[in-house]
Design a protein around this motif. Structure first.
Motif, PDB file in Angstrom:
ATOM      1  N   GLN A 138      -1.065  -3.478   2.381  1.00  0.00           N
ATOM      2  CA  GLN A 138      -0.350  -3.683   1.123  1.00  0.00           C
ATOM      3  C   GLN A 138      -0.580  -2.484   0.219  1.00  0.00           C
ATOM      4  OE1 GLN A 138      -0.329  -7.677  -0.502  1.00  0.00           O
ATOM      5  NE2 GLN A 138      -0.762  -6.873  -2.554  1.00  0.00           N
ATOM      6  N   LYS A 139       0.462  -2.051  -0.445  1.00  0.00           N
ATOM      7  CA  LYS A 139       0.375  -0.906  -1.336  1.00  0.00           C
ATOM      8  C   LYS A 139      -0.661  -1.159  -2.417  1.00  0.00           C
ATOM      9  CE  LYS A 139       1.958   3.181  -2.511  1.00  0.00           C
ATOM     10  NZ  LYS A 139       1.812   4.343  -1.598  1.00  0.00           N
ATOM     11  N   SER A 140      -1.484  -0.143  -2.684  1.00  0.00           N
ATOM     12  CA  SER A 140      -2.567  -0.289  -3.647  1.00  0.00           C
ATOM     13  C   SER A 140      -2.186   0.299  -5.000  1.00  0.00           C
ATOM     14  CB  SER A 140      -3.826   0.413  -3.124  1.00  0.00           C
ATOM     15  OG  SER A 140      -4.837   0.420  -4.103  1.00  0.00           O
ATOM     16  N   SER A 141      -2.675  -0.332  -6.068  1.00  0.00           N
ATOM     17  CA  SER A 141      -2.482   0.193  -7.420  1.00  0.00           C
ATOM     18  C   SER A 141      -3.640   1.111  -7.805  1.00  0.00           C
ATOM     19  CB  SER A 141      -2.392  -0.964  -8.427  1.00  0.00           C
ATOM     20  OG  SER A 141      -3.555  -1.767  -8.382  1.00  0.00           O
ATOM     21  N   ASN A 142      -4.634   1.209  -6.911  1.00  0.00           N
ATOM     22  CA  ASN A 142      -5.786   2.074  -7.131  1.00  0.00           C
ATOM     23  C   ASN A 142      -5.424   3.501  -6.736  1.00  0.00           C
ATOM     24  OD1 ASN A 142      -8.273   3.479  -6.914  1.00  0.00           O
ATOM     25  ND2 ASN A 142      -9.369   1.568  -6.530  1.00  0.00           N
ATOM     26  N   SER A 143      -5.649   4.439  -7.623  1.00  0.00           N
ATOM     27  CA  SER A 143      -5.271   5.827  -7.358  1.00  0.00           C
ATOM     28  C   SER A 143      -6.103   6.473  -6.249  1.00  0.00           C
ATOM     29  CB  SER A 143      -5.399   6.656  -8.645  1.00  0.00           C
ATOM     30  OG  SER A 143      -6.731   6.629  -9.129  1.00  0.00           O
ATOM     31  N   GLU A 144      -7.233   5.862  -5.910  1.00  0.00           N
ATOM     32  CA  GLU A 144      -8.120   6.445  -4.909  1.00  0.00           C
ATOM     33  C   GLU A 144      -7.779   6.015  -3.485  1.00  0.00           C
ATOM     34  OE1 GLU A 144     -12.264   6.183  -5.759  1.00  0.00           O
ATOM     35  OE2 GLU A 144     -11.967   6.274  -7.928  1.00  0.00           O
ATOM     36  N   VAL A 145      -7.019   4.967  -3.324  1.00  0.00           N
ATOM     37  CA  VAL A 145      -6.590   4.522  -1.996  1.00  0.00           C
ATOM     38  C   VAL A 145      -5.087   4.284  -2.017  1.00  0.00           C
ATOM     39  CG1 VAL A 145      -8.803   3.499  -1.378  1.00  0.00           C
ATOM     40  CG2 VAL A 145      -7.099   2.103  -2.526  1.00  0.00           C
ATOM     41  N   GLN A 146      -4.446   4.519  -0.885  1.00  0.00           N
ATOM     42  CA  GLN A 146      -2.996   4.380  -0.809  1.00  0.00           C
ATOM     43  C   GLN A 146      -2.576   2.951  -0.452  1.00  0.00           C
ATOM     44  OE1 GLN A 146      -3.162   7.351   2.148  1.00  0.00           O
ATOM     45  NE2 GLN A 146      -2.413   8.998   0.838  1.00  0.00           N
ATOM     46  N   TRP A 147      -3.315   2.351   0.477  1.00  0.00           N
ATOM     47  CA  TRP A 147      -3.030   0.997   0.931  1.00  0.00           C
ATOM     48  C   TRP A 147      -4.356   0.281   1.167  1.00  0.00           C
ATOM     49  CZ3 TRP A 147       2.178  -0.479   2.159  1.00  0.00           C
ATOM     50  CH2 TRP A 147       3.096   0.567   2.107  1.00  0.00           C
ATOM     51  N   PHE A 148      -4.355  -1.027   1.118  1.00  0.00           N
ATOM     52  CA  PHE A 148      -5.531  -1.796   1.521  1.00  0.00           C
ATOM     53  C   PHE A 148      -5.087  -2.881   2.490  1.00  0.00           C
ATOM     54  CE2 PHE A 148      -3.945  -3.878  -2.288  1.00  0.00           C
ATOM     55  CZ  PHE A 148      -4.043  -5.224  -2.010  1.00  0.00           C
ATOM     56  N   VAL A 149      -6.056  -3.407   3.240  1.00  0.00           N
ATOM     57  CA  VAL A 149      -5.757  -4.411   4.259  1.00  0.00           C
ATOM     58  C   VAL A 149      -6.004  -5.796   3.669  1.00  0.00           C
ATOM     59  CG1 VAL A 149      -6.225  -5.209   6.602  1.00  0.00           C
ATOM     60  CG2 VAL A 149      -6.477  -2.773   6.037  1.00  0.00           C
ATOM     61  N   THR A 150      -5.020  -6.647   3.790  1.00  0.00           N
ATOM     62  CA  THR A 150      -5.112  -8.005   3.275  1.00  0.00           C
ATOM     63  C   THR A 150      -4.517  -8.955   4.316  1.00  0.00           C
ATOM     64  OG1 THR A 150      -4.601  -9.418   1.359  1.00  0.00           O
ATOM     65  CG2 THR A 150      -2.909  -7.836   2.041  1.00  0.00           C
ATOM     66  N   THR A 151      -4.277 -10.184   3.948  1.00  0.00           N
ATOM     67  CA  THR A 151      -3.657 -11.151   4.853  1.00  0.00           C
ATOM     68  C   THR A 151      -2.316 -11.592   4.281  1.00  0.00           C
ATOM     69  OG1 THR A 151      -4.882 -12.947   3.790  1.00  0.00           O
ATOM     70  CG2 THR A 151      -5.871 -11.964   5.749  1.00  0.00           C
ATOM     71  N   GLY A 152      -1.676 -12.519   4.970  1.00  0.00           N
ATOM     72  CA  GLY A 152      -0.349 -12.957   4.542  1.00  0.00           C
ATOM     73  C   GLY A 152       0.766 -12.334   5.344  1.00  0.00           C
ATOM     74  N   GLY A 153       0.404 -11.672   6.459  1.00  0.00           N
ATOM     75  CA  GLY A 153       1.411 -11.043   7.299  1.00  0.00           C
ATOM     76  C   GLY A 153       2.102 -12.032   8.219  1.00  0.00           C
ATOM     77  N   GLU A 154       3.078 -11.532   8.940  1.00  0.00           N
ATOM     78  CA  GLU A 154       3.851 -12.346   9.878  1.00  0.00           C
ATOM     79  C   GLU A 154       3.450 -11.976  11.298  1.00  0.00           C
ATOM     80  OE1 GLU A 154       8.504 -12.943  11.382  1.00  0.00           O
ATOM     81  OE2 GLU A 154       8.068 -11.897   9.491  1.00  0.00           O
ATOM     82  N   GLU A 155       3.189 -12.978  12.114  1.00  0.00           N
ATOM     83  CA  GLU A 155       2.808 -12.729  13.498  1.00  0.00           C
ATOM     84  C   GLU A 155       4.041 -12.580  14.375  1.00  0.00           C
ATOM     85  OE1 GLU A 155      -0.407 -14.403  16.786  1.00  0.00           O
ATOM     86  OE2 GLU A 155       0.264 -15.713  15.162  1.00  0.00           O
ATOM     87  N   GLY A 156       4.046 -11.548  15.197  1.00  0.00           N
ATOM     88  CA  GLY A 156       5.164 -11.330  16.113  1.00  0.00           C
ATOM     89  C   GLY A 156       6.370 -10.713  15.438  1.00  0.00           C
TER      90      GLY A 156
END
Length: 232
Positions: A119-137
């Motif tokens: 997921q796109k990050s609002s933190n200027s030090e990282v571009q993306w972070f890993v979270t859940t809520g994705g779709e399988e397959g």
């Protein structure tokens, strides 16, 4: 003349075969700490190859209904098991450099998907972070953020990568997953050019004794730290 030409062409063909990487190099199975092949649908715990400052296992900010994907700061805490699902269902073996979904295994009912995504990050030090809520397959352009790869890193370790090139040939983002330490001390799996790859290993989620065994393996881990080709 024809004989000389035939010999020359045979030599070129032989040289070409030697220069082409083996298909097996791209289909090497990922191994757990017991040397067994990772299998789709089997529960595994993802852990750091390092002790101490390297941190512990991978878990989530909410283990009942998983949210952001984090790394424990203690080696004494056991992570939250995950399962892997390759984009192709032709093989149940998890292989290096293949696109796959990663999903936390949760026992209780939860209306929130436990499939990993970036997921796109609002933190200027990282571009993306890993979270859940994705779709399988359903591999395709609409699910690009849900796919990951496992790549070799160093002698015995692996790294997690976000690079769904096999899902869509459309200029996808390719980054190693590292660990970003937030101000509150939480370690969140993130994508950034400034982060070193998070070097990991895999252990079966049901093997409770393995966790205890790893805690006694500091000398081996220290050796691996110095001999890895990627700094910790």
């Amino acid at each position: 003349m024809k004989s000389t030409l035939l010999v020359w062409l045979s030599f070129l063909l032989f040289a070409f075969v030697l220069s082409v990487p083996s298909i097996e190099a791209y289909t090497e199975p990922v191994l757990d700490i017991q040397g067994e092949e990772l299998k789709a649908g089997t529960e595994y715990i993802i852990g750091s190859i390092f002790f101490g400052a390297g941190g512990g296992d991978v878990s989530a900010t909410n283990k009942t209904c998983p949210d952001d994907v984090i790394q424990y700061s203690s080696d004494l805490l056991q992570g939250l098991p995950v399962t892997f699902s390759p984009a192709s269902s032709d093989d149940d073996v998890i292989r290096v450099s293949t696109d796959l979904n990663i999903k936390f295994s949760i026992k209780k009912a939860c209306d929130h998907s436990s499939v990993w995504k970036i997921q796109k990050s609002s933190n200027s030090e990282v571009q993306w972070f890993v979270t859940t809520g994705g779709e399988e397959g359903n591999p395709g352009i609409d699910t690009l953020t849900n796919w990951f790869k496992i790549e070799k890193a160093g002698i015995l370790g692996y790294k997690l990568v976000s690079c769904p090139e096999g899902i869509c040939h459309c200029g996808v983002l390719c980054r190693d997953i590292g660990i970003y330490r937030e101000n509150d001390g939480r370690r969140i799996l993130s994508l950034s050019d400034k982060l070193s790859p998070f070097l990991v290993l895999f252990k079966k989620g049901s093997d409770q004794w393995v966790h205890c065994l790893l805690l006694q393996a500091e000398p081996a881990r220290s050796w691996l730290r110095w001999h890895s080709d990627i700094p910790s």
